[in-house]
Design an enzyme around this catalytic site. Structure first.
Site, PDB file in Angstrom:
ATOM      1  N   HIS A   1      47.997  36.256  35.522  1.00 24.31           N
ATOM      2  CA  HIS A   1      47.228  36.965  36.551  1.00 24.31           C
ATOM      3  C   HIS A   1      47.675  36.462  37.929  1.00 24.31           C
ATOM      4  CE1 HIS A   1      43.916  38.295  39.052  1.00 24.31           C
ATOM      5  NE2 HIS A   1      43.626  39.163  38.105  1.00 24.31           N
TER       6      HIS A   1
ATOM      7  N   SER B   1      40.540  46.980  42.019  1.00 21.86           N
ATOM      8  CA  SER B   1      39.414  47.779  42.517  1.00 21.86           C
ATOM      9  C   SER B   1      39.151  49.034  41.679  1.00 21.86           C
ATOM     10  CB  SER B   1      39.621  48.133  43.998  1.00 21.86           C
ATOM     11  OG  SER B   1      39.645  46.955  44.778  1.00 21.86           O
TER      12      SER B   1
ATOM     13  N   GLY C   1      40.159  43.157  44.284  1.00 18.50           N
ATOM     14  CA  GLY C   1      38.931  42.693  44.922  1.00 18.50           C
ATOM     15  C   GLY C   1      38.770  43.128  46.363  1.00 18.50           C
TER      16      GLY C   1
ATOM     17  N   GLU D   1      46.121  35.608  40.444  1.00 16.36           N
ATOM     18  CA  GLU D   1      45.373  34.440  40.937  1.00 16.36           C
ATOM     19  C   GLU D   1      45.888  33.153  40.280  1.00 16.36           C
ATOM     20  OE1 GLU D   1      41.561  36.124  40.004  1.00 16.36           O
ATOM     21  OE2 GLU D   1      41.876  37.614  41.584  1.00 16.36           O
TER      22      GLU D   1
ATOM     23  N   GLU E   1      48.941  45.160  38.509  1.00 18.37           N
ATOM     24  CA  GLU E   1      47.892  44.912  39.486  1.00 18.37           C
ATOM     25  C   GLU E   1      48.502  44.613  40.851  1.00 18.37           C
ATOM     26  OE1 GLU E   1      44.087  43.480  37.261  1.00 18.37           O
ATOM     27  OE2 GLU E   1      45.218  41.777  38.003  1.00 18.37           O
TER      28      GLU E   1
ATOM     29  N   ASN F   1      37.797  41.526  33.252  1.00 16.82           N
ATOM     30  CA  ASN F   1      38.205  40.146  33.550  1.00 16.82           C
ATOM     31  C   ASN F   1      37.129  39.571  34.460  1.00 16.82           C
ATOM     32  OD1 ASN F   1      39.387  37.760  34.296  1.00 16.82           O
ATOM     33  ND2 ASN F   1      40.986  38.684  35.568  1.00 16.82           N
ATOM     34  N   TRP F   2      36.272  38.739  33.861  1.00 15.04           N
ATOM     35  CA  TRP F   2      35.128  38.231  34.626  1.00 15.04           C
ATOM     36  C   TRP F   2      35.520  37.189  35.666  1.00 15.04           C
ATOM     37  CZ3 TRP F   2      30.973  37.271  30.239  1.00 15.04           C
ATOM     38  CH2 TRP F   2      30.476  38.514  29.811  1.00 15.04           C
ATOM     39  N   LYS F   3      36.735  36.666  35.561  1.00 18.29           N
ATOM     40  CA  LYS F   3      37.178  35.580  36.444  1.00 18.29           C
ATOM     41  C   LYS F   3      36.167  34.426  36.357  1.00 18.29           C
ATOM     42  CE  LYS F   3      39.685  39.011  39.007  1.00 18.29           C
ATOM     43  NZ  LYS F   3      40.286  39.473  40.226  1.00 18.29           N
TER      44      LYS F   3
ATOM     45  N   GLY G   1      38.064  43.669  37.358  1.00 19.93           N
ATOM     46  CA  GLY G   1      37.346  42.469  37.759  1.00 19.93           C
ATOM     47  C   GLY G   1      35.898  42.797  38.087  1.00 19.93           C
ATOM     48  N   GLY G   2      35.619  42.999  39.366  1.00 22.45           N
ATOM     49  CA  GLY G   2      34.241  43.179  39.861  1.00 22.45           C
ATOM     50  C   GLY G   2      33.407  44.176  39.066  1.00 22.45           C
TER      51      GLY G   2
END
Ligand SMILES: O=C[C@H](O)COP(=O)(O)O
Length: 252
Positions: A95, A213, A173, A97, A167, A9-11, A234-235
């Site tokens: 998500h 993470s 993150g 966010e 999550e 998930n590149w956000k 993500g990251g």
């Protein structure tokens, strides 16, 4: 046996040239292995190009959100019909966010999940607790509510094809991963909740990912857990090499 699904998930990261470069490298190298499926969930603007460049490879392309209506006066929104039309296969729904910054609710998550199936997209439905909820021992109840409401009025077959991403918000993150045992405990609970709304056979088919993470250093231990069937990342999904390492871990 369930396979592992590793979804990046590149956000809100990268520009188009970086996205293209990533997919050109990953599409060539991602393994053709029945145990694992690789998905890249990218910003809307990159999707047509990523779909084109991923053709013939084992990488699928997903969106990070969508509206639940097919079309209409919803300025700035993207519909499931539009996603399907450009060749997107998956969509992340709910998500944390989106829930925190864009007022996503359990009800809108349910509407979007229905819309995804109606238009031939596979939903990746996200659930998870805040740190306060974990410390107050509310994790299981909170996640149960989110799952139950997300799945309202879906057919058994649709439930079986829904990907759930657990999550914990405090792990996103932050570099703090839930211990694999803690993550698995919640994923097992999620499977039991699904069993209660459907049956054992359906519950055993559902892919439940862990997210928060996840990185090359911890992915193997997480994937070894009985009820964790992949990761929403993500990251660590932003660099081709790291994403490929995560996918490789999913082949075992
Ligand atoms: O959707 C992905 C998650 O929010 C996890 O993000 P992260 O891997 O950067 O912690």
């Amino acid at each position: 046996m369930r396979k592992n699904i590793i979804a990046g998930n590149w956000k809100m990261n990268k520009v188009l040239s970086e996205a293209d470069q990533f997919i050109e490298e990953v599409a060539k190298k991602v393994p053709n292995n029945n145990n694992v499926e690789a998905i890249v969930c990218a910003p809307f603007l990159f999707l047509p190009s990523l779909v084109e460049k991923a053709k013939g490879s084992n990488v699928k392309i997903g969106a990070q959100n969508m509206h639940y209506e097919e079309n209409g006066a919803y300025t700035g929104e993207v519909s499931p019909v539009m996603l399907k039309d450009v060749g997107v296969t998956h969509v992340v729904i709910g998500h944390s966010e989106r829930r925190e910054y864009f007022a996503e609710t359990n009800e809108s998550v349910n509407k979007k999940t229905h819309a995804a199936f109606k238009h031939g997209l596979i939903p990746i439905v996200c659930v998870g607790e805040t740190l306060e909820q974990r410390e107050a021992n509310e994790t299981m109840h909170h996640v149960e509510t989110q799952i139950t409401k997300a799945l309202v009025d879906l057919t058994d077959d649709q439930v079986a094809n829904t990907i759930i991403a657990y999550e914990p918000i405090w792990a996103i993150g932050t570099g703090k991963t839930a211990s694999s045992a803690d993550a698995n405990e919640v994923c097992t609970h999620i499977r039991n909740v699904i069993k209660n709304v459907t049956n054992e056979e359906i519950a055993q088919k559902v892919i439940i990912q862990y997210g928060g993470s996840v990185k090359p250093e911890n992915v193997e231990e997480l994937l070894e857990q009985s009820d964790i069937d992949g990761a929403l990342v993500g990251g660590a999904s932003l660099k081709a090499e790291s994403f490929l390492t995560l996918v490789e871990a999913g082949t075992k």
